[in-house]
Design a protein around this motif. Structure first.
Motif, PDB file in Angstrom:
ATOM      1  N   LYS A 174       0.838  -1.189   0.000  1.00 40.82           N
ATOM      2  CA  LYS A 174       0.000   0.000   0.000  1.00 40.82           C
ATOM      3  C   LYS A 174       0.879   1.247   0.000  1.00 40.82           C
ATOM      4  CE  LYS A 174      -0.722  -0.679   4.969  1.00 40.82           C
ATOM      5  NZ  LYS A 174      -1.725  -0.997   5.994  1.00 40.82           N
ATOM      6  N   ALA A 175       0.354   2.312  -0.596  1.00 40.69           N
ATOM      7  CA  ALA A 175       1.115   3.553  -0.710  1.00 40.69           C
ATOM      8  C   ALA A 175       0.172   4.690  -1.055  1.00 40.69           C
ATOM      9  CB  ALA A 175       2.195   3.418  -1.780  1.00 40.69           C
ATOM     10  N   THR A 176       0.655   5.912  -0.877  1.00 34.60           N
ATOM     11  CA  THR A 176      -0.055   7.103  -1.336  1.00 34.60           C
ATOM     12  C   THR A 176       0.792   7.785  -2.394  1.00 34.60           C
ATOM     13  OG1 THR A 176      -1.152   7.447   0.793  1.00 34.60           O
ATOM     14  CG2 THR A 176      -1.015   9.337  -0.701  1.00 34.60           C
ATOM     15  N   LEU A 177       0.208   7.991  -3.566  1.00 36.87           N
ATOM     16  CA  LEU A 177       0.900   8.658  -4.663  1.00 36.87           C
ATOM     17  C   LEU A 177       0.429  10.110  -4.726  1.00 36.87           C
ATOM     18  CD1 LEU A 177       2.661   8.665  -7.252  1.00 36.87           C
ATOM     19  CD2 LEU A 177       0.609   7.894  -8.500  1.00 36.87           C
ATOM     20  N   THR A 178       1.363  11.046  -4.623  1.00 38.28           N
ATOM     21  CA  THR A 178       1.047  12.466  -4.751  1.00 38.28           C
ATOM     22  C   THR A 178       1.447  12.919  -6.155  1.00 38.28           C
ATOM     23  OG1 THR A 178       1.478  12.808  -2.393  1.00 38.28           O
ATOM     24  CG2 THR A 178       1.373  14.763  -3.791  1.00 38.28           C
ATOM     25  N   LEU A 179       0.464  13.378  -6.924  1.00 38.49           N
ATOM     26  CA  LEU A 179       0.698  13.765  -8.311  1.00 38.49           C
ATOM     27  C   LEU A 179       1.240  15.194  -8.414  1.00 38.49           C
ATOM     28  CD1 LEU A 179      -2.556  12.264  -9.860  1.00 38.49           C
ATOM     29  CD2 LEU A 179      -0.275  11.226  -9.765  1.00 38.49           C
ATOM     30  N   GLU A 180       1.564  15.601  -9.656  1.00 43.78           N
ATOM     31  CA  GLU A 180       2.153  16.912  -9.911  1.00 43.78           C
ATOM     32  C   GLU A 180       1.267  18.054  -9.405  1.00 43.78           C
ATOM     33  OE1 GLU A 180       2.407  14.829 -13.939  1.00 43.78           O
ATOM     34  OE2 GLU A 180       1.739  14.193 -11.934  1.00 43.78           O
TER      35      GLU A 180
END
Length: 377
Positions: free
Chosen positions: A118-124
């Protein structure tokens, strides 16, 4: 005593010289004999799982065939995995005296889960995407199946600076493939920042904000000689194409870089040192001093292969590792046990209770579970 000799003795495959070493150790004290019997008894429970003698023979053949390069750690890994299949655990406190068995106190109000992908992806644009097993995500730049995040291979103009951030919580892990093909195994409690796409013919640079990650870097020969740099807390790692591990947790007193294959240059301010395979650099956070020493490579990187490998590690450091994977807090009621050292191998898919009971069974320590806090006594 090398644990492998004990297993070979149980399987009657010691050489004459190894048998002399074992007998000298075995006859040295009752503590040694009791420990051998304990291992033998636990081993017998899993004896039918694999053919140990054949396993040792296969590993020996591979080691003998490999005449160049530093790849012996992979065969050591094969040995570790072989024995971890047979024994869920082994826990060694040779110098401890036998004491009455302690009973842990367990107060379960919140379930403690085994770590998972599991992870959190922070976009541009600053938006956040939760990535977890069983759920997919896709854009024109990357895709995820919930277990890994893969970026599309492409080149962008030099002016492009778009970056993503991947944050792994405590109790998580994730696999990342960067735009250049570099593979990154990201451990619990880690954050990594990187370009969505690397600019053409420019140095490839990413940042390990905190935590731990293992890198298998796409060679510079495939990118017009472009070097790869990992930055973390004042440290800079320059590589051409290699495999290495960086550990930089905020609650550790040092930052360590372990080289598995290839070569890297570790820079810390005005100080810099080249690493060769099988060596580790450490930067002391309090003194900022950089030192290099030889290490047991697999002990440092086994986490990415689903194992906890603890070799002469303090109970305090072991509990830090467990707290990150199981997302629990740890306290020490008895401060004196923090520095007790142990050796052990565990599969990461074990429940925390199982590992804690093994620690408790050394007769050195006890523990209490209250909600999501573990108190070592």
């Amino acid at each position: 005593m090398d644990f492998k000799l004990i297993l070979k003795k149980i399987n009657n495959i010691l050489t004459a010289e190894e048998n002399k070493i074992f007998e000298a150790w075995h006859s040295e004290s009752k503590v040694h004999r009791d420990y051998f019997n304990k291992v033998k008894n636990n081993y017998s429970k899993g004896i039918d799982i694999v053919d140990i003698q054949k396993g040792w023979a296969d590993v020996s053949i591979k080691i003998n065939k490999k005449k160049k390069g530093y790849l012996s750690y992979k065969y050591a890994a094969a040995v570790v995995l072989l024995f971890s299949t047979i024994l869920t655990w082994y826990w060694n406190t040779e110098n401890s005296e036998t004491t009455p068995t302690l009973e842990p106190t367990v107060v379960h109000k919140k379930q403690i889960h085994i770590g998972s992908d599991k992870a959190t992806l922070t976009l541009e644009d600053g938006s956040e995407i939760l990535l977890k097993k069983g759920e997919s995500f896709e854009t024109d730049k990357a895709s995820s199946n919930g277990e890994q995040l893969v970026y599309n291979k492409s080149r962008v103009p030099e002016k492009s600076t778009s970056k993503n951030i991947l944050t792994i919580p405590k109790g998580g892990q994730f696999f990342l493939v960067l735009n250049d093909g570099t593979k990154v195994w990201v451990n619990s409690g880690t954050q990594i920042k990187y370009p969505v796409a690397f600019t053409t013919d420019k140095t490839r640079e990413i940042e390990l904000v905190y935590g731990e990650a293992y890198f298998d870097v796409s060679p510079s020969t495939e990118h017009n000689g472009s070097h790869f740099i990992v930055k973390t807390e004042g440290q800079k790692i320059e590589v051409l194409g290699t495999e290495f591990n960086i550990k930089a947790y905020d609650d550790d007193d040092h930052i360590s870089t372990t080289l598995v294959e290839g070569k890297v240059l570790v820079k810390n301010g005005d100080d810099s040192k080249n690493l060769t395979p099988g060596h580790q650099s450490k930067i002391d956070r309090s003194t900022n001093k950089l030192v290099v020493s030889a290490v047991d490579v697999y002990n440092e990187i086994s986490w990415k292969d689903g194992l906890f490998s603890f070799k002469n590690q303090s109970l305090e450091d072991i509990m830090k590792v467990l707290s990150r994977w199981y997302n629990v807090d740890v306290a020490f009621e008895n401060k004196s046990i923090k520095k007790l050292t142990f050796n052990g191998i565990f599969r990461k898919n074990l429940k925390l209770d199982q590992i804690l009971k093994i620690i408790q069974n050394t007769n050195e320590v006890n523990y209490e579970i209250k909600e999501k806090t573990i108190t070592m006594k």
